[in-house]
Design an enzyme around this catalytic site. Structure first.
Site, PDB file in Angstrom:
ATOM      1  N   ASP A 140      -1.358  -6.425   0.927  1.00 40.57           N
ATOM      2  CA  ASP A 140      -0.634  -6.411  -0.345  1.00 40.57           C
ATOM      3  C   ASP A 140       0.489  -7.438  -0.344  1.00 40.57           C
ATOM      4  O   ASP A 140       1.478  -7.294   0.374  1.00 40.57           O
ATOM      5  CB  ASP A 140      -0.058  -5.010  -0.587  1.00 40.57           C
ATOM      6  CG  ASP A 140      -1.151  -3.999  -0.891  1.00 40.57           C
ATOM      7  OD1 ASP A 140      -1.894  -4.226  -1.866  1.00 40.57           O
ATOM      8  OD2 ASP A 140      -1.267  -2.998  -0.155  1.00 40.57           O
ATOM      9  N   ASP A 173      -7.737   1.062  -6.067  1.00 37.38           N
ATOM     10  CA  ASP A 173      -6.570   0.942  -5.179  1.00 37.38           C
ATOM     11  C   ASP A 173      -5.435   1.816  -5.701  1.00 37.38           C
ATOM     12  O   ASP A 173      -4.957   1.612  -6.822  1.00 37.38           O
ATOM     13  CB  ASP A 173      -6.131  -0.532  -5.152  1.00 37.38           C
ATOM     14  CG  ASP A 173      -4.969  -0.803  -4.209  1.00 37.38           C
ATOM     15  OD1 ASP A 173      -4.572   0.107  -3.452  1.00 37.38           O
ATOM     16  OD2 ASP A 173      -4.467  -1.950  -4.230  1.00 37.38           O
TER      17      ASP A 173
HETATM   18  C1  DX5 Z   1       0.065  -0.598  -4.344  1.00 39.14           C
HETATM   19  C2  DX5 Z   1      -0.832  -1.360  -3.399  1.00 39.14           C
HETATM   20  C3  DX5 Z   1      -1.756  -0.515  -2.620  1.00 39.14           C
HETATM   21  C4  DX5 Z   1      -1.077   0.456  -1.680  1.00 39.14           C
HETATM   22  C5  DX5 Z   1      -1.975   1.649  -1.562  1.00 39.14           C
HETATM   23  O1  DX5 Z   1       0.744  -1.504  -5.125  1.00 39.14           O
HETATM   24  O2  DX5 Z   1      -1.623  -2.272  -4.109  1.00 39.14           O
HETATM   25  O3  DX5 Z   1      -2.723  -1.278  -1.939  1.00 39.14           O
HETATM   26  O4  DX5 Z   1      -0.856  -0.071  -0.407  1.00 39.14           O
HETATM   27  O5  DX5 Z   1      -1.287   2.672  -0.942  1.00 39.14           O
HETATM   28  P1  DX5 Z   1      -1.697   4.193  -1.180  1.00 39.14           P
HETATM   29  O6  DX5 Z   1      -3.137   4.330  -0.724  1.00 39.14           O
HETATM   30  O7  DX5 Z   1      -0.743   4.931  -0.313  1.00 39.14           O
HETATM   31  O8  DX5 Z   1      -1.557   4.483  -2.647  1.00 39.14           O
HETATM   32 ZN    ZN Z   2      -3.272  -3.239  -2.992  1.00 35.86          ZN
END
Ligand code: DX5
Ligand code: ZN
Length: 229
Positions: A43, A183
């Protein structure tokens, strides 16, 4: 290995590194691969498109050197077209750009593909899926955000399910080949519904990284995602 080859046994879980221990990045990558991760999700946040600031090409390059599996870079930045190709050069296999940040999506997708990357489009929760419709022929995948981009550990927003259904219908009716990703907020309680709605590249951050046992978490999530409906 290509993305299509990765999906021959069904949906896969891509651990998001956002909440991992960046002081021991190489160890984390090694542990995730040993735990069965078949691809990784990175990310990139610029503190402008989203409030948080994470990291950039230097870290992607370090992960590339530590990892042997494909890497998806998720660009949550303003004007992603300015750096998307640099992430391909840093070793990203998939470069995912938000439609909301792009002045010319077709040109951005073409530039990523010309550089040898696989271009995917991401849509935030408030963006209708119809916005990516003109670009479905030229992208390798669509990443449906099921949380507001910016932070790990948020709750899953079920509106993502309708978008996945709509995108899967589009793919079927138009005979297209793009892959479906999701996601945000993925856990054992939510992964079954996204898999049934068509998600194949399923990002999981906190559900893996905060589990304490990466292998058990990935196995459990993929087991649910691949279970017959
Ligand atoms: C949020 C990111 C995600 C995040 C997901 O902006 O794009 O990829 O890391 O984390 P979880 O699975 O904890 O929602
Ligand atoms: Zn992400």
């Amino acid at each position: 290995m290509s993305v299509d080859e990765l999906l021959t046994d069904g949906p896969i879980v891509l651990p998001a590194l956002l909440l991992c221990d960046f002081g021991h990045l190489e160890d984390e990558v090694t542990r995730l691969e040993a735990a069965g991760a078949q691809a990784l999700h990175l990310d990139i946040m610029d503190g402008r498109f989203v409030p948080q600031l994470t990291y950039g090409m230097v870290v992607v390059d370090a992960v590339r050197r530590a990892a042997s599996v494909p890497i998806e870079v998720h660009l949550m930045v303003e004007q992603p077209e300015q750096t998307a190709v640099d992430y391909v050069h840093a070793g990203a296999d998939i470069v995912t750009v938000h439609i909301e940040g792009l002045a010319d999506p077709a040109a951005a997708l073409a530039a990523i593909a010309d550089a040898g990357g696989r271009p995917h489009l991401a849509i935030s929760p408030r963006t209708p899926a119809e916005q990516v419709e003109p670009f479905l022929e030229s992208c390798g995948g669509v990443l449906v955000m099921s949380v507001e981009p910016g932070f790990g550990g948020q709750s899953f927003q079920p509106t993502a399910l309708e978008k996945l259904h709509w995108l899967r219908d589009q793919r079927e009716h138009r005979g297209l080949a793009f892959r479906l990703g999701v996601d945000g907020g993925i856990a054992s309680s939510t992964i079954g519904s996204v898999a049934q709605a068509g998600a194949e590249l399923i990002v999981a951050g906190s559900a893996v990284i905060r589990s304490g046992d990466y292998a058990a978490a990935i196995r459990e999530l993929e087991g649910i995602a691949r279970a017959p409906a």
